[in-house]
Design a protein around this motif. Sequence first.
Motif, PDB file in Angstrom:
ATOM      1  N   ARG A   4      35.291  45.302  49.452  1.00  0.00           N
ATOM      2  CA  ARG A   4      34.469  45.171  48.275  1.00  0.00           C
ATOM      3  C   ARG A   4      34.087  43.931  48.055  1.00  0.00           C
ATOM      4  O   ARG A   4      32.888  43.511  47.873  1.00  0.00           O
ATOM      5  N   ARG A   5      35.047  42.966  47.654  1.00  0.00           N
ATOM      6  CA  ARG A   5      34.787  41.680  47.382  1.00  0.00           C
ATOM      7  C   ARG A   5      33.871  40.950  48.399  1.00  0.00           C
ATOM      8  O   ARG A   5      32.892  40.287  48.223  1.00  0.00           O
ATOM      9  N   ILE A  39      30.198  42.092  48.600  1.00  0.00           N
ATOM     10  CA  ILE A  39      29.459  41.778  47.413  1.00  0.00           C
ATOM     11  C   ILE A  39      29.132  40.276  47.730  1.00  0.00           C
ATOM     12  O   ILE A  39      27.743  39.779  47.648  1.00  0.00           O
ATOM     13  N   LEU A  80      25.878  30.463  46.855  1.00  0.00           N
ATOM     14  CA  LEU A  80      26.926  31.556  46.744  1.00  0.00           C
ATOM     15  C   LEU A  80      27.626  31.199  45.442  1.00  0.00           C
ATOM     16  O   LEU A  80      28.590  31.892  44.961  1.00  0.00           O
ATOM     17  N   PRO A 137      27.030  33.350  42.094  1.00  0.00           N
ATOM     18  CA  PRO A 137      27.359  34.673  42.059  1.00  0.00           C
ATOM     19  C   PRO A 137      28.944  34.720  42.182  1.00  0.00           C
ATOM     20  O   PRO A 137      29.307  35.712  41.489  1.00  0.00           O
ATOM     21  N   ILE A 138      29.673  33.936  42.965  1.00  0.00           N
ATOM     22  CA  ILE A 138      31.212  34.207  42.938  1.00  0.00           C
ATOM     23  C   ILE A 138      31.782  33.719  41.484  1.00  0.00           C
ATOM     24  O   ILE A 138      32.478  34.493  41.130  1.00  0.00           O
ATOM     25  N   THR A 169      30.765  36.932  39.358  1.00  0.00           N
ATOM     26  CA  THR A 169      31.436  38.352  39.614  1.00  0.00           C
ATOM     27  C   THR A 169      32.805  38.006  39.557  1.00  0.00           C
ATOM     28  O   THR A 169      33.638  38.893  38.878  1.00  0.00           O
ATOM     29  N   PHE A 170      33.503  37.092  40.153  1.00  0.00           N
ATOM     30  CA  PHE A 170      34.981  36.904  40.081  1.00  0.00           C
ATOM     31  C   PHE A 170      35.417  35.651  39.144  1.00  0.00           C
ATOM     32  O   PHE A 170      36.747  35.706  39.276  1.00  0.00           O
ATOM     33  N   ALA A 218      38.859  33.341  45.888  1.00  0.00           N
ATOM     34  CA  ALA A 218      38.113  34.622  45.432  1.00  0.00           C
ATOM     35  C   ALA A 218      38.297  35.793  46.380  1.00  0.00           C
ATOM     36  O   ALA A 218      38.323  36.870  46.014  1.00  0.00           O
ATOM     37  N   TYR A 260      41.597  40.438  44.814  1.00  0.00           N
ATOM     38  CA  TYR A 260      40.736  41.174  44.099  1.00  0.00           C
ATOM     39  C   TYR A 260      41.175  41.816  42.745  1.00  0.00           C
ATOM     40  O   TYR A 260      42.302  41.511  42.158  1.00  0.00           O
ATOM     41  N   LYS A 261      40.288  42.677  42.165  1.00  0.00           N
ATOM     42  CA  LYS A 261      40.443  43.144  40.957  1.00  0.00           C
ATOM     43  C   LYS A 261      40.442  44.783  41.098  1.00  0.00           C
ATOM     44  O   LYS A 261      39.164  44.975  41.603  1.00  0.00           O
ATOM     45  N   ASP A 316      38.796  46.671  39.396  1.00  0.00           N
ATOM     46  CA  ASP A 316      37.564  47.009  38.717  1.00  0.00           C
ATOM     47  C   ASP A 316      36.590  46.239  39.015  1.00  0.00           C
ATOM     48  O   ASP A 316      35.460  45.747  38.173  1.00  0.00           O
ATOM     49  N   ASP A 317      36.749  45.296  40.140  1.00  0.00           N
ATOM     50  CA  ASP A 317      35.421  44.381  40.486  1.00  0.00           C
ATOM     51  C   ASP A 317      34.274  45.207  40.222  1.00  0.00           C
ATOM     52  O   ASP A 317      34.064  46.425  40.866  1.00  0.00           O
ATOM     53  N   LYS A 318      33.018  44.767  40.000  1.00  0.00           N
ATOM     54  CA  LYS A 318      31.878  45.291  39.668  1.00  0.00           C
ATOM     55  C   LYS A 318      30.783  45.023  40.896  1.00  0.00           C
ATOM     56  O   LYS A 318      30.723  43.949  41.238  1.00  0.00           O
ATOM     57  N   GLU A 319      30.088  46.125  41.373  1.00  0.00           N
ATOM     58  CA  GLU A 319      29.120  46.005  42.227  1.00  0.00           C
ATOM     59  C   GLU A 319      28.227  47.204  41.803  1.00  0.00           C
ATOM     60  O   GLU A 319      28.401  47.949  41.001  1.00  0.00           O
TER      61      GLU A 319
END
Lengths: 152, 267
Positions: A82-83, A86, B232, B235-236, B239-240, B253, B257-258, B260-263
């Motif tokens: 997923r990362r 993105i 990039l 956004p990185i 987001t992260f 990065a 991971y988390k 609950d990473d948002k997309e």
Amino acid sequence: MQEFEPKIVAFVCNWCTYAGADLTGTSRIKYSANVKIIRFPCTGRIDFMILMKAFENGADGIIVSGCHPNDCHYSTGNFHARRRWIVFRNLLNFSGIDTERIQFSWVSAAEGFKWADVVNNTVKKIREIGPYENYNKIAVSTLFKEEGATNE
Amino acid sequence: MSDLIKKVTALLNDKTINAFIGYEKGSADRIRATFIRNEDQAQKLILNASCTQNLAGYLLKHEVKKLGKLGILANVAALRSIMQLASEFQIKDGEVYVLFANADGSLTEFTDFKSIEAFLETTDTGIKSEEQEMIAKLEAMTVNERWLFWNKEFEKCIKCYACRAACPMCYCHRCTTDVNQPQWIPVASHELGNLDYHLMRAMHLAGRCVNCGECATACPMDIPLNLLTYQLISPIKATFGATAGMKADAVYALSTYKPDDKENFII
């Protein structure tokens, strides 16, 4: 005029979406035949270069699908994927590649209906957008054109 | 005799370092990197406003590494490169002796990572405003216009790989470009291979690029390929919450991971 039949390549994980697509079949649900399914061990294995290869070889659209978050067979493969998606989607968008043509989804082994929907909707969308002419102009088939050789 | 020459001579004489990476006069009015091993060679060292190259790229080169303990003349980009290389376990703390050239020509010494981290926190490490404008201009275009823009730029690429050689983060012993089983990147300088190559490079540098701009400076065809990785960065970060080259113990990065990473694009 004959209707445009898009070429769609689906990269799916072995444990969820592939089993889900299998369930679609065993449940006798019909879905578009435009899709060619390629099975991977995990979405974590679906490298961005593999997606680019699909476009290069003439795909009009791509589906990437795997287990829902927290359901990965290897615990974390889809979180890492997923990362990567993105970031990759950002890069594709910035370099002028149409992100509308790549559909990402989570389809579990129990979601046979969802898989049929994802495929049908993607095919419908790509049919409306049309063939990927920009990429086709530089596709693999153009590499050997001058020599008259065919692309394997 | 300048402060720099005095300092480097002293460091070499008391064996704190075995070699020093700095700048010397090249052909015509160009500046080039130099590798100083003794007092005589140290006389060649210069330091002026034209000395902008990020020398950190040499730290991991085999030929340079075997000279022994290294000292380096660093600018802000080089400091960040060193931090990023440290976070990727390529440089150990205390392994490299860093001399930072301040704007007024004076020198600051850094012997450990903690002091570099503290210095970077209070320093402007952002992207230049003209590059920001260029990114904003591209982002305002339609997808098709962007495709045409990059197609035109990549058309010029002669696949010399100068961008890869100049980049301090491109240190893989075997690059994907060199792999021919399978052949990921078509070798001919055809639009297809060029696009593949540049996107592959940008993706492999996503979240690792320290915006030194060496790739675009090195490019003989003047392709603004630093924009690909620069774009990039924000956004990185958004987001992260990750920025490259600020902390020696940072986690990359894309290797974490988390849950609950948002997309907003996965159905």
